[in-house]
Design a protein around this motif. Structure first.
Motif, PDB file in Angstrom:
ATOM      1  N   SER A  54       0.821  -1.199   0.000  1.00  0.00           N
ATOM      2  CA  SER A  54       0.000   0.000   0.000  1.00  0.00           C
ATOM      3  C   SER A  54       0.865   1.263   0.000  1.00  0.00           C
ATOM      4  N   MET A  55       1.897   1.271   0.827  1.00  0.00           N
ATOM      5  CA  MET A  55       2.788   2.436   0.897  1.00  0.00           C
ATOM      6  C   MET A  55       3.539   2.637  -0.425  1.00  0.00           C
ATOM      7  N   LEU A  56       3.986   1.537  -1.015  1.00  0.00           N
ATOM      8  CA  LEU A  56       4.706   1.634  -2.292  1.00  0.00           C
ATOM      9  C   LEU A  56       3.776   2.058  -3.426  1.00  0.00           C
ATOM     10  N   GLU A  57       2.534   1.589  -3.397  1.00  0.00           N
ATOM     11  CA  GLU A  57       1.549   1.990  -4.412  1.00  0.00           C
ATOM     12  C   GLU A  57       1.300   3.494  -4.354  1.00  0.00           C
ATOM     13  N   TYR A  58       1.201   4.028  -3.145  1.00  0.00           N
ATOM     14  CA  TYR A  58       0.976   5.461  -2.996  1.00  0.00           C
ATOM     15  C   TYR A  58       2.133   6.254  -3.589  1.00  0.00           C
ATOM     16  N   MET A  59       3.329   5.715  -3.498  1.00  0.00           N
ATOM     17  CA  MET A  59       4.498   6.407  -4.050  1.00  0.00           C
ATOM     18  C   MET A  59       4.369   6.592  -5.564  1.00  0.00           C
ATOM     19  N   LYS A  60       3.643   5.692  -6.218  1.00  0.00           N
ATOM     20  CA  LYS A  60       3.467   5.774  -7.676  1.00  0.00           C
ATOM     21  C   LYS A  60       2.529   6.912  -8.068  1.00  0.00           C
ATOM     22  N   PRO A  92       5.141  11.572  -2.159  1.00  0.00           N
ATOM     23  CA  PRO A  92       5.450  11.555  -0.726  1.00  0.00           C
ATOM     24  C   PRO A  92       6.908  11.918  -0.449  1.00  0.00           C
ATOM     25  N   LEU A  93       7.156  12.337   0.765  1.00  0.00           N
ATOM     26  CA  LEU A  93       8.506  12.690   1.182  1.00  0.00           C
ATOM     27  C   LEU A  93       9.249  11.492   1.774  1.00  0.00           C
ATOM     28  N   TYR A  94       8.697  10.311   1.591  1.00  0.00           N
ATOM     29  CA  TYR A  94       9.375   9.107   2.057  1.00  0.00           C
ATOM     30  C   TYR A  94       9.855   8.283   0.865  1.00  0.00           C
ATOM     31  N   SER A  95      10.793   7.391   1.129  1.00  0.00           N
ATOM     32  CA  SER A  95      11.393   6.577   0.069  1.00  0.00           C
ATOM     33  C   SER A  95      11.055   5.098   0.266  1.00  0.00           C
ATOM     34  N   LYS A  96      11.410   4.301  -0.723  1.00  0.00           N
ATOM     35  CA  LYS A  96      11.244   2.854  -0.619  1.00  0.00           C
ATOM     36  C   LYS A  96      12.038   2.337   0.574  1.00  0.00           C
ATOM     37  N   SER A  97      13.172   2.922   0.827  1.00  0.00           N
ATOM     38  CA  SER A  97      13.995   2.543   1.971  1.00  0.00           C
ATOM     39  C   SER A  97      13.245   2.760   3.282  1.00  0.00           C
ATOM     40  N   ASP A  98      12.491   3.845   3.369  1.00  0.00           N
ATOM     41  CA  ASP A  98      11.676   4.113   4.563  1.00  0.00           C
ATOM     42  C   ASP A  98      10.588   3.049   4.732  1.00  0.00           C
ATOM     43  N   VAL A  99       9.950   2.681   3.621  1.00  0.00           N
ATOM     44  CA  VAL A  99       8.903   1.657   3.654  1.00  0.00           C
ATOM     45  C   VAL A  99       9.498   0.323   4.102  1.00  0.00           C
ATOM     46  N   ASP A 100      10.653  -0.015   3.542  1.00  0.00           N
ATOM     47  CA  ASP A 100      11.322  -1.269   3.915  1.00  0.00           C
ATOM     48  C   ASP A 100      11.720  -1.264   5.390  1.00  0.00           C
ATOM     49  N   LYS A 101      12.183  -0.124   5.874  1.00  0.00           N
ATOM     50  CA  LYS A 101      12.575  -0.005   7.284  1.00  0.00           C
ATOM     51  C   LYS A 101      11.356  -0.182   8.192  1.00  0.00           C
ATOM     52  N   CYS A 102      10.230   0.363   7.793  1.00  0.00           N
ATOM     53  CA  CYS A 102       8.990   0.214   8.555  1.00  0.00           C
ATOM     54  C   CYS A 102       8.634  -1.275   8.654  1.00  0.00           C
ATOM     55  N   SER A 103       8.720  -1.974   7.532  1.00  0.00           N
ATOM     56  CA  SER A 103       8.434  -3.411   7.518  1.00  0.00           C
ATOM     57  C   SER A 103       9.415  -4.175   8.401  1.00  0.00           C
ATOM     58  N   GLU A 104      10.674  -3.803   8.346  1.00  0.00           N
ATOM     59  CA  GLU A 104      11.699  -4.460   9.173  1.00  0.00           C
ATOM     60  C   GLU A 104      11.405  -4.270  10.658  1.00  0.00           C
ATOM     61  N   ILE A 105      11.027  -3.068  11.034  1.00  0.00           N
ATOM     62  CA  ILE A 105      10.705  -2.780  12.439  1.00  0.00           C
ATOM     63  C   ILE A 105       9.548  -3.665  12.900  1.00  0.00           C
ATOM     64  N   LEU A 111       9.234   3.654  15.172  1.00  0.00           N
ATOM     65  CA  LEU A 111       8.333   4.109  14.106  1.00  0.00           C
ATOM     66  C   LEU A 111       8.144   5.620  14.156  1.00  0.00           C
ATOM     67  N   ASN A 112       8.086   6.209  15.357  1.00  0.00           N
ATOM     68  CA  ASN A 112       8.003   7.666  15.495  1.00  0.00           C
ATOM     69  C   ASN A 112       9.201   8.320  14.822  1.00  0.00           C
ATOM     70  N   TYR A 113      10.387   7.816  15.120  1.00  0.00           N
ATOM     71  CA  TYR A 113      11.626   8.370  14.567  1.00  0.00           C
ATOM     72  C   TYR A 113      11.619   8.262  13.036  1.00  0.00           C
ATOM     73  N   LEU A 114      11.247   7.089  12.543  1.00  0.00           N
ATOM     74  CA  LEU A 114      11.199   6.876  11.093  1.00  0.00           C
ATOM     75  C   LEU A 114      10.198   7.822  10.443  1.00  0.00           C
ATOM     76  N   ASN A 115       9.030   7.944  11.021  1.00  0.00           N
ATOM     77  CA  ASN A 115       7.995   8.815  10.469  1.00  0.00           C
ATOM     78  C   ASN A 115       8.410  10.288  10.540  1.00  0.00           C
ATOM     79  N   ASN A 116       9.036  10.693  11.640  1.00  0.00           N
ATOM     80  CA  ASN A 116       9.505  12.079  11.762  1.00  0.00           C
ATOM     81  C   ASN A 116      10.534  12.411  10.693  1.00  0.00           C
ATOM     82  N   ASN A 117      11.403  11.459  10.384  1.00  0.00           N
ATOM     83  CA  ASN A 117      12.402  11.675   9.336  1.00  0.00           C
ATOM     84  C   ASN A 117      11.782  11.782   7.952  1.00  0.00           C
TER      85      ASN A 117
END
Length: 150
Positions: free
Chosen positions: A52-58, A62-75, A103-109
């Motif tokens: 869902s997050m990656l689809e929105y990027m298309k 957004p100001l987030y990257s695929k790396s951010d999405v992957d990090k969220c999944s890893e967490i 997740l707060n830190y990741l989202n704030n970044n």
């Protein structure tokens, strides 16, 4: 004689897959399908969140990257692994706190764009479901609220 042959034929058919549904893992297919549908695993929920997050990027900017999405999944994957080994509610709540703070830190970044309303609901569901499966809380208890900024 016809009577015996008829009984024999019916018996043979009943012992094949032509009359009885095939059983996988000793469970009828309709029961297994219901079990799978009702028990979408936490991992699958994370995969769906990621998609869902990656689809929105298309479609969005957004100001987030695929790396951010992957990090969220890893967490979240790490959280699930840790919670499954927890021995007490207190230990689990420390894991919840740690996960939410990460997740707060990741989202704030990501300028608070990574975790919006839909993502918040999905992430909270994953976190709450994992501890609920261990018997530490009810599904309607928001155990993330004390630390969550998203």
């Amino acid at each position: 004689m016809k009577y015996l042959l008829s009984i024999f034929f019916i018996f043979q058919l009943s012992c094949t897959n032509k009359i009885q549904p095939k059983l996988e893992n000793n469970v009828a297919p309709e029961i297994e399908a219901k079990h799978i549908a009702e028990n979408l695993t936490l991992h699958q929920k994370i995969v769906e969140l990621n998609k869902s997050m990656l689809e929105y990027m298309k479609t969005g900017q957004p100001l987030y990257s695929k790396s951010d999405v992957d990090k969220c999944s890893e967490i979240l994957e790490s959280y699930i692994a840790e919670i499954s080994k927890s021995k007490s509610k207190e230990e689990a709540m420390n894991m919840v706190k740690s996960t939410v703070l990460k997740l707060n830190y990741l989202n704030n970044n990501a300028k608070s764009e990574l975790i919006e309303t839909e993502e918040r609901e999905r992430i909270a569901d994953i976190i709450i479901s994992a501890t609920h499966k261990k018997g530490y809380n009810s599904m309607d208890e928001d155990i993330t609220g004390n630390w969550r900024e998203w």
